[in-house]
Scaffold this motif. Structure first.
Motif, PDB file in Angstrom:
ATOM      1  N   VAL A  74      11.234 -10.315  -8.178  1.00 36.03           N
ATOM      2  CA  VAL A  74       9.971  -9.944  -6.992  1.00 36.03           C
ATOM      3  C   VAL A  74       9.532  -8.851  -8.670  1.00 36.03           C
ATOM      4  N   GLY A  75       8.574  -8.738  -8.424  1.00 32.24           N
ATOM      5  CA  GLY A  75       7.843  -7.681  -9.469  1.00 32.24           C
ATOM      6  C   GLY A  75       7.346  -6.130  -9.494  1.00 32.24           C
ATOM      7  N   ASP A  76       6.788  -6.482  -8.116  1.00 33.64           N
ATOM      8  CA  ASP A  76       6.501  -5.368  -7.333  1.00 33.64           C
ATOM      9  C   ASP A  76       6.944  -5.032  -6.422  1.00 33.64           C
ATOM     10  N   VAL A  77       6.274  -3.283  -5.831  1.00 34.80           N
ATOM     11  CA  VAL A  77       7.074  -3.028  -4.349  1.00 34.80           C
ATOM     12  C   VAL A  77       6.696  -3.481  -2.818  1.00 34.80           C
ATOM     13  N   LEU A 129       0.820  -2.048  -6.605  1.00 29.31           N
ATOM     14  CA  LEU A 129       0.984  -0.841  -8.063  1.00 29.31           C
ATOM     15  C   LEU A 129       1.754  -0.381  -8.766  1.00 29.31           C
ATOM     16  N   LEU A 130       2.668   0.018  -7.920  1.00 25.94           N
ATOM     17  CA  LEU A 130       4.435  -0.001  -8.765  1.00 25.94           C
ATOM     18  C   LEU A 130       5.521  -0.891  -8.803  1.00 25.94           C
ATOM     19  N   THR A 314       6.869  12.206 -13.915  1.00 27.82           N
ATOM     20  CA  THR A 314       5.849  11.973 -13.489  1.00 27.82           C
ATOM     21  C   THR A 314       5.880  10.674 -14.239  1.00 27.82           C
ATOM     22  N   ASN A 315       4.254  10.323 -13.463  1.00 28.76           N
ATOM     23  CA  ASN A 315       4.153   9.087 -13.216  1.00 28.76           C
ATOM     24  C   ASN A 315       2.366   8.393 -12.770  1.00 28.76           C
ATOM     25  N   PHE A 316       2.512   8.282 -14.304  1.00 30.37           N
ATOM     26  CA  PHE A 316       0.258   7.900 -14.298  1.00 30.37           C
ATOM     27  C   PHE A 316       0.728   6.087 -14.343  1.00 30.37           C
TER      28      PHE A 316
END
Length: 848
Positions: A74-77, A129-130, A314-316
């Protein structure tokens, strides 16, 4: 680390996790030992640690950990959340439904702080996106407690980012995959604009250029061929720590880029009247898609000493989502003659969505004395979301003459559209915890949030002025007609907005549609945790929420502009009771009051247009009040194992629903549709080892949910309470939109530890989602319903002791048909139908 050796230390270690307030424990064998210092690290994302946390917590929590997600590929939240009980993902988006309740009923946090949505159409961030590689776990809080904002009735989704512990490391991952649909198309197309990495965003034409030149668009409306539509991914993450004085500084870093190609072929845009007559359908539909995601995260954690910890992260995130649709079919908006055999509509629609999100957080945990603790959390979130250069071109092919022409009756059929949402989001909280005695603990806190939103949009309509027969049209090259030379002659087309003609009235025509919103939340809460005896403990709490919202707008719906002011105050009590039957069984009871506010999209009077739907906001919407009750039994047979059964119910006053308006475009809006609605259901979850043979383990992780929903539908109430929305429901009661009766997830895994130190993991994952209502019907037109869907994924991972990892994945193996229908009384009529296609992938990683 062997967690079974830390039963005594667990009481201390949990003080530095987000559940510091839940030290109440029912086990007779676990006692606090004063003066003993035990140093160690725990993997918060490990299955055993998550289950142990759930067992000990006074509050009802459910977590999906990074360790299990990695095994499942599983790659995304958003996909991670669907592995939890009672959760489903809305097809075609990253939005999730929890216990049958959708976007407006849920809330999203990162590390306990609220974050903005990346899309004006939604309340919550698109969780796809996460990336799961940068998190420890995802927590679903489906039972309310007063430390959470009260604007939730489905669940609060809290994503906890990774804090580095352990030995220094550096890891690199390379991966590639193919969508069988995409590689088998023969020719893959996208619109002109973004580059491979998604950072070359088309610009909106400057007003001066439009006034002086007219046709000032820099991108082509011709399709651009893409070679080798193969997905790829690259990510790196690392961790390191240093001793500084008496403290310890750790850093975790993560960076990644990935892309994905998709191709769909099927039917879309279906719309029918009450008798089943076609108003519109594109029965030959192709959709090409290309997505990118570039993410960077830095998490700094400084543990000054056992009593004080400060963390900064910090997360972009930069994402793009391109879609190019090529459609042929019947649409009475463009083909005036209803005789389909005379011709057909050709529609081209290209859209791009670009998101830039920056999440900054600073937080601290402090033990001020043996009985007093302080925690605080500050966040600044900046968002810019754009739809640059959405292109739509529509024409009619005349079978008799073999030529194409424009439908002159619809000036908006051919257009280019640009919008932009900017948000500044400031949020903060402070909490004190006072332990009066071992059996009595008080928690109190304050929270505030201020969000400033600015949305602007301009649609440039190409109004064709040349009579049919005076021009040649090639539907494969709209640039041959819509270009600078043809515009400057003044004989072929004009460029107009909803405010006027750019050629003759540029001052008004170039003023964008807009809405600006300010939201200010203030809250205070208090909890009293009481341990009545070794078996029975309770939390009694209350929260006060105040929400002030002001929206200023000037849109095509209200061209004279206007202003909306909302002010809501809510008092929200909550009760959580835990009874430990013995060391392996818990009974839990919870009751609470929450509320659900309408989304900004649902209030702001602005039209959002998609190929198969147009929706607009309703300024008269108001919040729903929710009364919630849960009863849960938990059994913890062994380490890594959990079995639970939950019954829950919700009474919703003045429920909000998406309703279908009377229109050939499947226009939808939103209303408080009745006096009350109900949700009740049951959930079953099991994480169980099926077989242990030496170094091998066969296990399952499964959950099952039955959810029944209903809501009153009162057209008189809707007419009485609303100035822009009316209703004529086909029945007096119906299901809630988005709610499936039955949800199931079944995972079967096998892990094998080899004598060489290597490990092999094989996991198969199956999911089932039953039918659910997308939008309520209108004037004898049936509900819009998404039909049931089955999915099956399989992942194999092999990791050597030297740090080399190899993975193989096969996703969407059943390749189910997504089918959305208009459920009229005499038949199910297709609105949208396609297959996503299977996806095969491989990856390699190296950790050192």
């Amino acid at each position: 680390m062997n967690l079974t050796k830390l039963s005594i230390a667990a009481v201390f270690l949990t003080a530095f996790t987000p559940i510091a307030a839940q030290q109440t424990d029912s086990l007779k064998t676990e006692k606090r030992i004063e003066g003993v210092v035990i140093q160690g690290t725990t993997n918060k994302g490990a299955e055993a640690n998550l289950i142990n946390t759930q067992r000990r917590s006074l509050e009802v929590i459910e977590r999906v950990g990074s360790a299990q997600l990695e095994k499942q590929g599983v790659g995304d939240v958003s996909t991670a959340v669907t592995k939890a009980t009672g959760a489903q993902k809305q097809e075609g988006s990253g939005q999730v439904f929890i216990r049958g309740l959708g976007d407006r009923s849920n809330s999203t946090q990162i590390n306990g702080l609220a974050i903005p949505s990346n899309d004006p159409m939604y309340k919550n961030l698109d969780l796809s996106l996460l990336k799961t590689d940068m998190i420890d776990y995802v927590s679903l809080e489906k039972v309310y407690h007063p430390k959470m904002w009260g604007d939730m009735s489905g669940a609060n989704i809290n994503i906890v980012t990774k804090v580095y512990t352990g030995k220094p490391y550096f890891k690199i991952n390379l991966g590639s995959s193919i969508s069988l649909n995409a590689v088998n198309t023969g020719t893959f197309f996208l619109q002109d604009g973004l580059n491979y990495f998604g950072f070359d965003t088309p610009s909106k034409p400057k007003n001066a250029a439009l006034v002086n030149s007219g046709f000032a668009f820099t991108t082509s409306a011709n399709n651009q061929q893409i070679l080798n539509p193969i997905n790829s991914s690259l990510s790196v993450d690392f961790g390191r720590n240093w001793n500084i004085g008496q403290g310890r500084l750790s850093i975790f870093g993560y960076g990644s880029f990935e892309n994905q190609y998709q191709y769909l072929e099927g039917t879309t845009g279906g719309s029918y009247d009450a008798h089943g007559s076609i108003l519109r359908i594109y029965d030959t539909a192709e959709e090409f898609g290309y997505d990118t995601n570039t993410t960077a995260l830095v998490n700094l954690n400084y543990r000054l000493n056992p009593r004080h910890t400060v963390n900064f992260s910090t997360n972009f995130i930069h994402t793009t989502d391109q879609k190019l649709g090529l459609y042929e079919g019947f649409d009475r908006n463009y083909l005036d003659d209803p005789q389909r055999e005379l011709g057909y509509t050709t529609l081209r629609r290209a859209s791009t969505k670009v998101n830039d999100l920056l999440v900054n957080q600073l937080r601290g945990d402090h033990t001020l004395s043996e009985s007093l603790k302080l925690s605080w959390n500050l966040g600044v979130n900046l968002l810019e979301s754009q739809r640059p250069d959405r292109q739509q071109n529509a024409s009619v092919f005349d079978k008799a003459t073999g030529t194409s022409y424009f439908a002159s009756s619809n000036p908006g059929a051919n257009h280019r559209y640009f919008d932009r949402l900017k948000e500044k989001d400031y949020v903060g909280s402070v909490q004190l915890e006072y332990e009066a005695t071992e059996k009595l603990k008080l928690q109190a806190g304050l929270e505030s949030r201020f969000k400033d939103s600015d949305f602007r949009a301009t649609q440039y309509n190409f109004r064709v002025t040349s009579p049919q027969g005076n021009y040649y049209l090639d539907p494969n090259s709209y640039d041959s007609f819509f270009n600078l030379d043809n515009y400057q002659t003044g004989s072929y087309f004009d460029i107009v907005t909803f405010r006027g003609d750019i050629r003759y009235n540029p001052e008004n025509a170039l003023i964008p549609q807009f809405y600006q919103a300010e939201m200010f939340n203030n809250a205070a809460f208090a909890n009293l945790n009481i341990t009545l005896n070794q078996k029975l403990s309770a939390q009694v709490g209350v929260r006060y929420d105040n929400l002030q919202q002001e929206i200023r707008y000037n849109t095509a719906i209200f061209s004279n502009g206007g202003e909306i002011k909302k002010d809501y105050s809510k008092i929200l009590p909550a009760l959580n009771v835990k009874y430990a039957l013995d060391s392996k069984h818990n009974l839990r009871f919870s009751a609470s009051k929450t509320y659900t506010t309408p989304l900004l999209l649902e209030i702001a009077p602005y039209e959002y247009e998609e190929i198969d739907e147009l929706s607009y906001g309703n300024i008269d919407l108001y919040p729903s009040d929710n009364y919630n009750v849960d009863l849960k039994w938990e059994w913890f047979p062994r380490r890594n194992e959990l079995v639970s059964l939950t019954a829950f119910g919700k009474l919703i006053q003045n429920p909000i629903a998406r309703i279908t308006a009377s229109s050939s475009a499947n226009t939808t809006s939103f209303a408080n549709v009745g006096d009350q609605g109900q949700v009740f259901g049951a959930e079953f979850e099991a994480r169980k080892d099926l077989l242990n043979l030496g170094q091998s383990r066969l296990y399952t992780f499964l959950n099952l949910s039955y959810i029944h929903t209903s809501q009153e539908l009162d057209k008189e109430k809707v007419i009485r309470e609303n100035s822009t929305v009316t209703a004529d429901f086909i029945r007096a009661e119906d299901k809630m939109t988005g709610a499936s009766d039955l949800l199931a997830n079944v995972n079967l895994g096998w892990e094998r530890k080899l004598d060489t130190g290597a490990q092999l993991d094989l996991v198969a994952s199956y999911s089932y989602i039953s039918d659910n209502v997308y939008a309520l019907g209108y004037e004898m037109r049936g509900n819009i319903v998404d039909k049931a869907i089955h999915t099956l994924d399989a992942v194999a991972k092999y990791k050597t002791q030297s740090g080399i990892g190899i993975s193989l994945s096969a996703k969407n193996l059943l390749n189910p048909t997504f089918h959305r229908v208009q459920d009229n009384t005499n038949a199910e009529l297709t609105v949208r139908k396609y297959q996503l296609g299977a996806q095969l992938g491989a990856g390699v990683s190296y950790e050192f």
